[in-house]
Design a protein around this motif. Structure first.
Motif, PDB file in Angstrom:
ATOM      1  N   ILE A  73       0.848  -1.204   0.000  1.00 26.01           N
ATOM      2  CA  ILE A  73       0.000   0.000   0.000  1.00 26.01           C
ATOM      3  C   ILE A  73       0.883   1.254   0.000  1.00 26.01           C
ATOM      4  CG2 ILE A  73      -1.694   1.323   1.352  1.00 26.01           C
ATOM      5  CD1 ILE A  73      -2.755  -1.464   2.363  1.00 26.01           C
ATOM      6  N   GLU A  74       1.964   1.224   0.809  1.00 29.07           N
ATOM      7  CA  GLU A  74       2.859   2.396   0.869  1.00 29.07           C
ATOM      8  C   GLU A  74       3.518   2.652  -0.481  1.00 29.07           C
ATOM      9  OE1 GLU A  74       4.262   1.711   5.484  1.00 29.07           O
ATOM     10  OE2 GLU A  74       5.764   1.557   3.889  1.00 29.07           O
ATOM     11  N   ILE A  75       3.889   1.571  -1.176  1.00 25.34           N
ATOM     12  CA  ILE A  75       4.583   1.740  -2.467  1.00 25.34           C
ATOM     13  C   ILE A  75       3.598   2.220  -3.539  1.00 25.34           C
ATOM     14  CG2 ILE A  75       5.787   0.512  -4.331  1.00 25.34           C
ATOM     15  CD1 ILE A  75       6.879  -1.417  -2.102  1.00 25.34           C
ATOM     16  N   ILE A  76       2.446   1.576  -3.608  1.00 23.37           N
ATOM     17  CA  ILE A  76       1.486   1.871  -4.689  1.00 23.37           C
ATOM     18  C   ILE A  76       0.713   3.164  -4.411  1.00 23.37           C
ATOM     19  CG2 ILE A  76      -0.579   0.977  -5.877  1.00 23.37           C
ATOM     20  CD1 ILE A  76       0.596  -1.864  -5.208  1.00 23.37           C
ATOM     21  N   ARG A  77       0.457   3.425  -3.161  1.00 22.93           N
ATOM     22  CA  ARG A  77      -0.334   4.589  -2.746  1.00 22.93           C
ATOM     23  C   ARG A  77      -1.646   4.706  -3.530  1.00 22.93           C
ATOM     24  NH1 ARG A  77       2.853   9.752  -2.954  1.00 22.93           N
ATOM     25  NH2 ARG A  77       4.278   8.745  -4.373  1.00 22.93           N
ATOM     26  N   PRO A  78      -2.508   3.682  -3.419  1.00 24.80           N
ATOM     27  CA  PRO A  78      -3.786   3.763  -4.132  1.00 24.80           C
ATOM     28  C   PRO A  78      -4.676   4.845  -3.539  1.00 24.80           C
ATOM     29  CG  PRO A  78      -3.829   1.939  -2.582  1.00 24.80           C
ATOM     30  CD  PRO A  78      -2.429   2.500  -2.546  1.00 24.80           C
ATOM     31  N   LYS A  79      -5.636   5.316  -4.347  1.00 21.14           N
ATOM     32  CA  LYS A  79      -6.579   6.316  -3.805  1.00 21.14           C
ATOM     33  C   LYS A  79      -7.616   5.623  -2.933  1.00 21.14           C
ATOM     34  CE  LYS A  79      -5.960   9.671  -7.439  1.00 21.14           C
ATOM     35  NZ  LYS A  79      -6.291   9.918  -8.824  1.00 21.14           N
ATOM     36  N   ILE A  80      -7.884   4.362  -3.231  1.00 26.90           N
ATOM     37  CA  ILE A  80      -8.856   3.631  -2.414  1.00 26.90           C
ATOM     38  C   ILE A  80      -8.527   2.136  -2.427  1.00 26.90           C
ATOM     39  CG2 ILE A  80     -10.541   3.378  -4.315  1.00 26.90           C
ATOM     40  CD1 ILE A  80     -12.723   3.952  -2.088  1.00 26.90           C
ATOM     41  N   ILE A  81      -8.757   1.511  -1.281  1.00 25.84           N
ATOM     42  CA  ILE A  81      -8.629   0.055  -1.140  1.00 25.84           C
ATOM     43  C   ILE A  81     -10.046  -0.509  -1.114  1.00 25.84           C
ATOM     44  CG2 ILE A  81      -7.971  -1.802   0.462  1.00 25.84           C
ATOM     45  CD1 ILE A  81      -5.852   0.218   1.597  1.00 25.84           C
ATOM     46  N   ILE A  82     -10.269  -1.605  -1.838  1.00 24.91           N
ATOM     47  CA  ILE A  82     -11.568  -2.292  -1.753  1.00 24.91           C
ATOM     48  C   ILE A  82     -11.305  -3.657  -1.129  1.00 24.91           C
ATOM     49  CG2 ILE A  82     -13.549  -3.217  -3.023  1.00 24.91           C
ATOM     50  CD1 ILE A  82     -12.939  -1.122  -5.220  1.00 24.91           C
ATOM     51  N   THR A  83     -11.799  -3.853   0.093  1.00 23.98           N
ATOM     52  CA  THR A  83     -11.628  -5.165   0.722  1.00 23.98           C
ATOM     53  C   THR A  83     -12.768  -6.069   0.269  1.00 23.98           C
ATOM     54  OG1 THR A  83     -12.706  -4.268   2.706  1.00 23.98           O
ATOM     55  CG2 THR A  83     -10.313  -4.488   2.758  1.00 23.98           C
ATOM     56  N   LEU A  84     -12.413  -7.298  -0.096  1.00 21.28           N
ATOM     57  CA  LEU A  84     -13.379  -8.251  -0.628  1.00 21.28           C
ATOM     58  C   LEU A  84     -13.676  -9.292   0.448  1.00 21.28           C
ATOM     59  CD1 LEU A  84     -11.629  -8.613  -4.106  1.00 21.28           C
ATOM     60  CD2 LEU A  84     -13.767  -7.403  -3.649  1.00 21.28           C
ATOM     61  N   GLY A  85     -14.825  -9.127   1.084  1.00 19.19           N
ATOM     62  CA  GLY A  85     -15.239 -10.126   2.076  1.00 19.19           C
ATOM     63  C   GLY A  85     -14.888  -9.761   3.495  1.00 19.19           C
ATOM     64  N   ALA A  86     -15.403 -10.591   4.411  1.00 21.09           N
ATOM     65  CA  ALA A  86     -15.279 -10.312   5.838  1.00 21.09           C
ATOM     66  C   ALA A  86     -13.836 -10.410   6.329  1.00 21.09           C
ATOM     67  CB  ALA A  86     -16.164 -11.279   6.629  1.00 21.09           C
ATOM     68  N   SER A  87     -13.081 -11.422   5.826  1.00 20.27           N
ATOM     69  CA  SER A  87     -11.742 -11.650   6.401  1.00 20.27           C
ATOM     70  C   SER A  87     -10.813 -10.474   6.178  1.00 20.27           C
ATOM     71  CB  SER A  87     -11.108 -12.907   5.794  1.00 20.27           C
ATOM     72  OG  SER A  87     -11.829 -14.031   6.170  1.00 20.27           O
ATOM     73  N   SER A  88     -10.680 -10.035   4.927  1.00 17.70           N
ATOM     74  CA  SER A  88      -9.720  -8.953   4.681  1.00 17.70           C
ATOM     75  C   SER A  88     -10.207  -7.655   5.319  1.00 17.70           C
ATOM     76  CB  SER A  88      -9.460  -8.764   3.184  1.00 17.70           C
ATOM     77  OG  SER A  88     -10.653  -8.502   2.500  1.00 17.70           O
ATOM     78  N   THR A  89     -11.530  -7.463   5.379  1.00 16.96           N
ATOM     79  CA  THR A  89     -12.062  -6.255   6.029  1.00 16.96           C
ATOM     80  C   THR A  89     -11.703  -6.272   7.516  1.00 16.96           C
ATOM     81  OG1 THR A  89     -13.884  -6.229   4.444  1.00 16.96           O
ATOM     82  CG2 THR A  89     -14.160  -4.909   6.434  1.00 16.96           C
ATOM     83  N   LYS A  90     -11.972  -7.396   8.174  1.00 15.78           N
ATOM     84  CA  LYS A  90     -11.637  -7.502   9.616  1.00 15.78           C
ATOM     85  C   LYS A  90     -10.127  -7.434   9.824  1.00 15.78           C
ATOM     86  CE  LYS A  90     -15.411 -10.377  11.411  1.00 15.78           C
ATOM     87  NZ  LYS A  90     -16.381  -9.535  11.928  1.00 15.78           N
ATOM     88  N   GLY A  91      -9.379  -8.048   8.912  1.00 20.21           N
ATOM     89  CA  GLY A  91      -7.915  -8.056   9.040  1.00 20.21           C
ATOM     90  C   GLY A  91      -7.339  -6.657   9.040  1.00 20.21           C
ATOM     91  N   LEU A  92      -7.958  -5.742   8.264  1.00 23.04           N
ATOM     92  CA  LEU A  92      -7.433  -4.378   8.205  1.00 23.04           C
ATOM     93  C   LEU A  92      -8.113  -3.457   9.207  1.00 23.04           C
ATOM     94  CD1 LEU A  92      -6.843  -3.743   4.382  1.00 23.04           C
ATOM     95  CD2 LEU A  92      -5.258  -4.570   6.104  1.00 23.04           C
ATOM     96  N   LEU A  93      -9.440  -3.545   9.308  1.00 21.43           N
ATOM     97  CA  LEU A  93     -10.164  -2.576  10.141  1.00 21.43           C
ATOM     98  C   LEU A  93     -10.361  -3.029  11.587  1.00 21.43           C
ATOM     99  CD1 LEU A  93     -12.968  -1.314   7.700  1.00 21.43           C
ATOM    100  CD2 LEU A  93     -10.712  -0.317   8.152  1.00 21.43           C
ATOM    101  N   LYS A  94     -10.178  -4.351  11.819  1.00 17.01           N
ATOM    102  CA  LYS A  94     -10.435  -4.909  13.165  1.00 17.01           C
ATOM    103  C   LYS A  94     -11.868  -4.600  13.607  1.00 17.01           C
ATOM    104  CE  LYS A  94      -6.079  -6.129  13.562  1.00 17.01           C
ATOM    105  NZ  LYS A  94      -5.705  -7.463  13.197  1.00 17.01           N
ATOM    106  N   ASN A  95     -12.801  -4.588  12.676  1.00 14.38           N
ATOM    107  CA  ASN A  95     -14.192  -4.241  12.989  1.00 14.38           C
ATOM    108  C   ASN A  95     -14.941  -5.431  13.579  1.00 14.38           C
ATOM    109  OD1 ASN A  95     -13.768  -5.230  10.169  1.00 14.38           O
ATOM    110  ND2 ASN A  95     -15.990  -5.389  10.232  1.00 14.38           N
ATOM    111  N   GLU A  96     -16.019  -5.108  14.277  1.00 14.22           N
ATOM    112  CA  GLU A  96     -16.875  -6.144  14.857  1.00 14.22           C
ATOM    113  C   GLU A  96     -18.106  -6.394  13.977  1.00 14.22           C
ATOM    114  OE1 GLU A  96     -16.166  -8.010  17.430  1.00 14.22           O
ATOM    115  OE2 GLU A  96     -14.286  -6.936  17.722  1.00 14.22           O
TER     116      GLU A  96
END
Ligand code: SF4
Length: 247
Positions: free
Chosen positions: A171-194
């Motif tokens: 992410i630091e290298i590419i510096r995207p304008k937006i990340i799209i997380t696909l599914g619960a696992s990657s979303t929880k893995g990054l956001l730590k959401n409940e």
């Protein structure tokens, strides 16, 4: 400034100096071209930033040698990710499955083919975006047999935490304008959401200094095609954000 932008400046400076030469300004040309060449040389020597592609390639080599978690012991291939190092959008899935483990590329099975259709419907090509996973090695229910079908499982929170530094660096290298997380696992893995993915999807969040849109995994759409309209709503929000810069 990105290294690609430095290269553009150097090229336009050289073009301008070549114009001087056409006008007979030999002396100015010889003097200035030598300073432009030294700028090129300093690039080669590494005194200016190395290219994003080179940084990604170096990181890819690190992941290929990684055994930080137990997934590394049983994978067939490390699936680093692929796409443009200048991508505006970065898709992040949960982890490689059977097909991806065998080929070393992300999202190439049936779910990947559906993701490609979504990307094309948004007006992009796969190559113009970046596609990665939160873990780079295949999480298997039975890790003793990578040749077994229907053997995929989501990565554990510990596996995602072990691997996340590689995704963070991407992410630091590419510096995207937006990340799209696909599914619960990657979303929880990054956001730590409940919240469940059905609740959190469609609302733009923040991961470090990058906007993040959670949505359903394409595999969920294969199981339940009724979810497609929600993903398309989410992608329309992403397209609007990229066009207007506002949410
Ligand atoms: S999943 Fe990530 S942390 Fe674990 S071995 Fe593979 S590359 Fe290393």
């Amino acid at each position: 400034m990105k290294s690609s932008e430095y290269i553009k400046i150097i090229k336009s400076a050289k073009n301008a100096l070549e114009e001087y030469e056409n006008w007979g300004e030999d002396e100015i040309y010889m003097k200035k071209i030598s300073s432009a060449s030294s700028l090129d040389n300093s690039f080669a020597a590494g005194s200016l930033p190395v290219s994003q592609d080179a940084e990604l390639e170096s990181l890819k080599k690190q992941t290929a040698a990684c055994r930080k978690c137990s997934l590394g012991a049983h994978r067939l291939n490390c699936v680093f990710g692929e796409g443009s190092s200048n991508a505006d959008i970065m898709f992040v899935g949960e982890g490689p499955g059977f097909d991806e483990d065998h080929k070393g590329r992300p999202f190439i099975g049936r779910a990947g083919q559906l993701l490609t259709k979504i990307i094309e419907a948004m007006g992009y090509s796969r190559e113009s975006l970046y596609i990665a996973n939160i873990v780079k090695c295949h999480p298997m229910k039975d890790s003793s047999d990578p040749e077994k079908r229907a053997n995929d499982r989501p990565p554990s929170p510990e596996e995602m935490d072990s691997c996340r530094s590689y995704l963070d660096r991407q992410i630091e290298i590419i510096r995207p304008k937006i990340i799209i997380t696909l599914g619960a696992s990657s979303t929880k893995g990054l956001l730590k959401n409940e919240e469940s993915i059905s609740v959190i999807r469609g609302s733009i969040r923040q991961y470090k200094d990058v906007k993040l849109m959670p949505t359903y995994h394409p595999a969920a759409l294969l199981r339940n095609p009724n979810l497609k309209k929600y993903v398309w709503d989410d992608m329309k929000k992403v397209m609007s954000f990229l066009k207007t810069g506002t949410i």
